[in-house]
Design a protein around this motif. Structure first.
Motif, PDB file in Angstrom:
ATOM      1  N   GLN A  89     -17.964-113.509 -18.969  1.00 18.01           N
ATOM      2  CA  GLN A  89     -16.679-113.192 -19.591  1.00 18.01           C
ATOM      3  C   GLN A  89     -15.557-113.202 -18.555  1.00 18.01           C
ATOM      4  O   GLN A  89     -14.465-113.699 -18.817  1.00 18.01           O
ATOM      5  CB  GLN A  89     -16.746-111.834 -20.307  1.00 18.01           C
ATOM      6  CG  GLN A  89     -17.568-111.879 -21.578  1.00 18.01           C
ATOM      7  CD  GLN A  89     -17.770-110.501 -22.196  1.00 18.01           C
ATOM      8  OE1 GLN A  89     -17.621-109.474 -21.540  1.00 18.01           O
ATOM      9  NE2 GLN A  89     -18.131-110.497 -23.475  1.00 18.01           N
TER      10      GLN A  89
ATOM     11  N   LYS B 224     -14.789-116.762 -17.760  1.00 23.70           N
ATOM     12  CA  LYS B 224     -14.077-117.380 -18.883  1.00 23.70           C
ATOM     13  C   LYS B 224     -12.581-117.073 -18.798  1.00 23.70           C
ATOM     14  O   LYS B 224     -11.752-117.960 -19.018  1.00 23.70           O
ATOM     15  CB  LYS B 224     -14.645-116.882 -20.214  1.00 23.70           C
ATOM     16  CG  LYS B 224     -13.943-117.467 -21.425  1.00 23.70           C
ATOM     17  CD  LYS B 224     -14.495-116.896 -22.708  1.00 23.70           C
ATOM     18  CE  LYS B 224     -13.669-117.390 -23.888  1.00 23.70           C
ATOM     19  NZ  LYS B 224     -14.057-116.727 -25.129  1.00 23.70           N
ATOM     20  N   LYS B 225     -12.225-115.845 -18.465  1.00 23.60           N
ATOM     21  CA  LYS B 225     -10.810-115.474 -18.335  1.00 23.60           C
ATOM     22  C   LYS B 225     -10.126-116.339 -17.269  1.00 23.60           C
ATOM     23  O   LYS B 225      -9.002-116.787 -17.442  1.00 23.60           O
ATOM     24  CB  LYS B 225     -10.671-113.994 -17.987  1.00 23.60           C
ATOM     25  CG  LYS B 225     -11.000-113.063 -19.126  1.00 23.60           C
ATOM     26  CD  LYS B 225     -10.916-111.624 -18.672  1.00 23.60           C
ATOM     27  CE  LYS B 225     -11.463-110.690 -19.733  1.00 23.60           C
ATOM     28  NZ  LYS B 225     -11.552-109.314 -19.243  1.00 23.60           N
TER      29      LYS B 225
END
Length: 183
Positions: free
Chosen positions: A169, A172-173
């Motif tokens: 995550q 992904k950012k």
């Protein structure tokens, strides 16, 4: 100005800063690969191809006895001039028969900007670095890409090391930020 406009402005400023911060003036001496694979013009294509495969490299600089570059052999040369022409007949050819003669080169005090310009102008991927007619290193398109676009390569490395959902995550950012930056 709302928060999303401020974020957008900051991201755009950051992108401009990164472009401006790229060290186009760095000299090749600081970034060139000094351990260059060499061969002689009378070496066989087969022996050079084997050496390239073993060392997992994409080019070999052909030099004379004084280490003056007289040519360069790349994977592209091997494919176009040997494999595509039924390699079994050509394996005993001499490197001088398939090399690109008189390769374009730059001195060690040339800059990254100079190297990028030459690579773009001639459509090449390997650029010997020569000082007083003697090979001292090589710059490759791959090296320049790593220098210029380090962030995506770092993210790829982090993806390989990611172990948790949170790791992915976080990555992904960063990817979303990079994509926005390039738009």
């Amino acid at each position: 100005m709302n928060i999303s406009e401020k974020d957008n402005l900051l991201q755009n400023s950051d992108a401009v800063f990164r472009i401006a911060a790229f060290q186009y003036h760095y000299t090749l001496e600081n970034v060139m690969e000094k351990n260059v694979c060499l061969c002689r013009a009378d070496d066989s294509v087969q022996s050079v191809a084997k050496e390239m495969a073993v060392k997992r490299i994409s080019s070999v600089v052909v030099t004379d006895n004084a280490l003056k570059p007289v040519g360069i052999v790349t994977e592209r040369d091997m494919v176009r001039k040997v494999v595509a022409e039924c390699w079994e007949q050509d394996a005993e050819k001499k490197i001088s028969e398939i090399m690109t003669p008189d390769p374009v080169s730059l001195p060690p005090d040339g800059t990254l900007f100079d190297a990028l310009s030459i690579i773009a102008k001639y459509g090449i991927k390997h650029l010997p670095v020569v000082e007083r007619d003697r090979l001292v290193g090589i710059i490759t398109l791959r090296q320049l890409m790593k220098i210029r676009y380090a962030e995506p390569l770092l993210i790829i490395g982090r993806l390989e090391e990611a172990r948790s959902v949170q790791d992915f995550q976080d990555i992904k950012k960063e990817l979303v930020y990079l994509v926005k930056e390039k738009l």
